[in-house]
Design an enzyme around this catalytic site. Structure first.
Site, PDB file in Angstrom:
ATOM      1  N   TYR A 143     -50.869  74.513  64.914  1.00  0.00           N
ATOM      2  CA  TYR A 143     -51.206  75.710  64.134  1.00  0.00           C
ATOM      3  C   TYR A 143     -50.679  75.648  62.706  1.00  0.00           C
ATOM      4  CZ  TYR A 143     -53.035  78.545  67.979  1.00  0.00           C
ATOM      5  OH  TYR A 143     -53.800  79.045  68.991  1.00  0.00           O
ATOM      6  N   ASP A 231     -52.612  69.197  81.558  1.00  0.00           N
ATOM      7  CA  ASP A 231     -53.820  69.272  82.403  1.00  0.00           C
ATOM      8  C   ASP A 231     -53.440  69.578  83.848  1.00  0.00           C
ATOM      9  OD1 ASP A 231     -52.580  66.772  82.418  1.00  0.00           O
ATOM     10  OD2 ASP A 231     -54.446  65.617  82.387  1.00  0.00           O
ATOM     11  N   ASP A 255     -50.997  78.677  73.841  1.00  0.00           N
ATOM     12  CA  ASP A 255     -52.144  79.556  73.600  1.00  0.00           C
ATOM     13  C   ASP A 255     -53.079  79.510  74.811  1.00  0.00           C
ATOM     14  OD1 ASP A 255     -53.960  81.204  72.115  1.00  0.00           O
ATOM     15  OD2 ASP A 255     -55.155  79.404  71.708  1.00  0.00           O
ATOM     16  N   ASP A 259     -53.446  82.304  78.220  1.00  0.00           N
ATOM     17  CA  ASP A 259     -54.698  82.987  78.577  1.00  0.00           C
ATOM     18  C   ASP A 259     -55.053  82.722  80.040  1.00  0.00           C
ATOM     19  OD1 ASP A 259     -55.106  84.137  76.101  1.00  0.00           O
ATOM     20  OD2 ASP A 259     -57.196  83.478  75.957  1.00  0.00           O
TER      21      ASP A 259
HETATM   22  C1  IPM Z   1     -53.135  84.493  70.521  1.00  0.00           C
HETATM   23  C2  IPM Z   1     -54.436  84.419  69.798  1.00  0.00           C
HETATM   24  C3  IPM Z   1     -54.166  83.872  68.422  1.00  0.00           C
HETATM   25  C4  IPM Z   1     -53.609  82.471  68.587  1.00  0.00           C
HETATM   26  C5  IPM Z   1     -55.361  83.856  67.462  1.00  0.00           C
HETATM   27  C6  IPM Z   1     -56.047  85.187  67.370  1.00  0.00           C
HETATM   28  C7  IPM Z   1     -54.958  83.368  66.101  1.00  0.00           C
HETATM   29  O1  IPM Z   1     -55.361  83.672  70.508  1.00  0.00           O
HETATM   30  O2  IPM Z   1     -52.223  85.198  70.043  1.00  0.00           O
HETATM   31  O3  IPM Z   1     -53.014  83.863  71.579  1.00  0.00           O
HETATM   32  O4  IPM Z   1     -54.376  81.508  68.763  1.00  0.00           O
HETATM   33  O5  IPM Z   1     -52.386  82.336  68.566  1.00  0.00           O
HETATM   34 MG    MG Z   2     -54.667  83.088  72.429  1.00  0.00          MG
END
Ligand code: IPM
Ligand code: MG
Length: 367
Positions: A143, A231, A255, A259
């Site tokens: 990032y 993975d 990230d 999720d």
């Molecule tokens: C998160 C989001 C952010 C990231 C985006 C919106 C920049 O997906 O906070 O997980 O990738 O960090």
């Molecule tokens: Mg995210």
């Protein structure tokens, strides 16, 4: 009793509704315990692009630095989707993370028993429940590394490659060590298990990541330490999520893994997060969900993630553990009584409510 200055950044889409809900709950807590929360509302994200031409102005960042803590809703929306990368609303998040040096992102993924039917996993995979703390490095790696475009040269057959784009994953020992320590400290206070996730079979940055992890692990003999390639970690998370306690990983892997962890708990609308820097610096608290422009302004958003983020703020920035516990219990009590926003209304007999009523139902237990 205390006075706390909170920078509130509602952002875009449902960010406004959910931060409003979180502030209402904070006020209820303030009333009960005699605290005072002083809010300063600031623009960041798409709304700041509209007002000032940039997603985050230096003045706004300064206000955040001066605050005791930052509460953020969400940024982004279709209106700003065609802007170049550096000018998008998401830039505000990166500049806040970088500007406040928020290197440690804590993302708890908890399966509420009341919502287990919302999880896409089978009962047999959920038998040990889910209570994972994901610790994502937040100010380094892909990032924040060098990126750009350059002429790509030629393919093996001699044909032109055209332009080539690149992003860089770089981690220093100091950056790795400070996040790994956060992971071990958290694990020590929880179930004493730490899983480090990397791609050390391929990436040099991951090999250094693992070396530093192993070095720090020696200082925490009481914590069971294991490592997975990312993975494999993605697979094990869906097969046996109950076996994980604390997971520490890089910005990019964190990230994705966070999720995934969010999805297996049933609803991203229930997931809070804390982004922490050095002690004494303001932390930033935000729901993991995005701005959900499709439901914005319709009283449909789940306020729980933002409310739980406010609870994390009380615990991690202000040291108000009892108050934080009360908010978390109030969320559970509202779920116990059957109240559900549309994103978690999976069962026939639940009581479907909107953002405002869900907030009221949570506040009913804070008296
Ligand atoms: C998160 C989001 C952010 C990231 C985006 C919106 C920049 O997906 O906070 O997980 O990738 O960090
Ligand atoms: Mg995210």
């Amino acid at each position: 009793m205390g006075v706390y200055n909170i920078a509130v950044i509602p952002g875009d889409g449902i960010g406004t509704e959910v931060t409003e809900a979180a502030c209402k709950v904070l006020d209820a807590v303030a009333g009960k315990f005699g605290h005072q929360f002083v809010y300063k509302t600031l623009l960041a994200g798409g709304c700041a692009i509209d007002a000032h031409g940039v997603a985050l102005t230096p003045e706004t960042l300064n206000e955040c630095k001066k605050s005791d803590s930052v509460l953020l809703g969400a940024v982004g929306g279709p209106k700003w989707d065609n802007l170049p990368g550096a000018e998008r609303p998401e830039r505000a998040l990166l500049d806040l993370r970088g500007g406040l040096e928020l290197f440690a992102n804590l993302r708890p993924a908890i399966l509420y028993p009341q919502l287990s039917s919302a999880s896409p996993l089978k009962d047999e995979n959920l038998k040990n429940g889910i209570d994972i703390m994901i610790v994502r490095e937040l100010t380094g790696g892909l990032y924040f590394g060098d990126r750009g475009r350059r002429p790509g040269g030629v393919m093996p057959d001699g044909s032109p490659k055209g332009m080539e784009a690149f992003d860089t994953e770089a981690y220093s020992e100091a950056e790795i060590e400070r996040i790994v320590r956060v992971g071990f400290e958290l694990a020590k206070a929880r179930k004493k298990k730490l899983t480090s996730v990397d791609k050390a079979n391929i990436l040099e940055s991951s090999r250094l990541w693992r070396e530093v992890n192993e070095r720090v692990a020696k200082e925490y003999p009481e914590v069971e330490y294991e490592y997975y390639y990312v993975d494999n970690a993605a697979m094990q998370l869906v097969r046996r999520p109950g076996d994980f306690d604390v997971i520490v990983t890089t910005n990019m892997f964190g990230d994705i893994i966070s999720d995934e962890a969010g999805m297996i708990t049933g609803s991203i609308g229930m997931l809070p997060s804390a982004s922490l820097g050095k002690p004494g610096m303001p932390g930033m608290y935000e729901p993991v969900h995005g701005s959900a422009p499709d439901i914005a302004g319709q009283d449909k958003a789940n306020p729980c993630a933002a409310i739980l983020s406010a609870a994390m703020m009380l615990r991690w920035s202000f040291g108000l553990g009892e108050e934080a516990d009360l908010i978390e219990q109030a969320i559970c009590a509202a779920l116990d009584r059957g109240y559900r926003t549309p994103d978690i209304a999976y069962t026939q007999n639940c009581i479907r409510v909107g953002t405002k009523e869900m907030t009221t139902r949570v506040m009913e237990s804070i008296v």
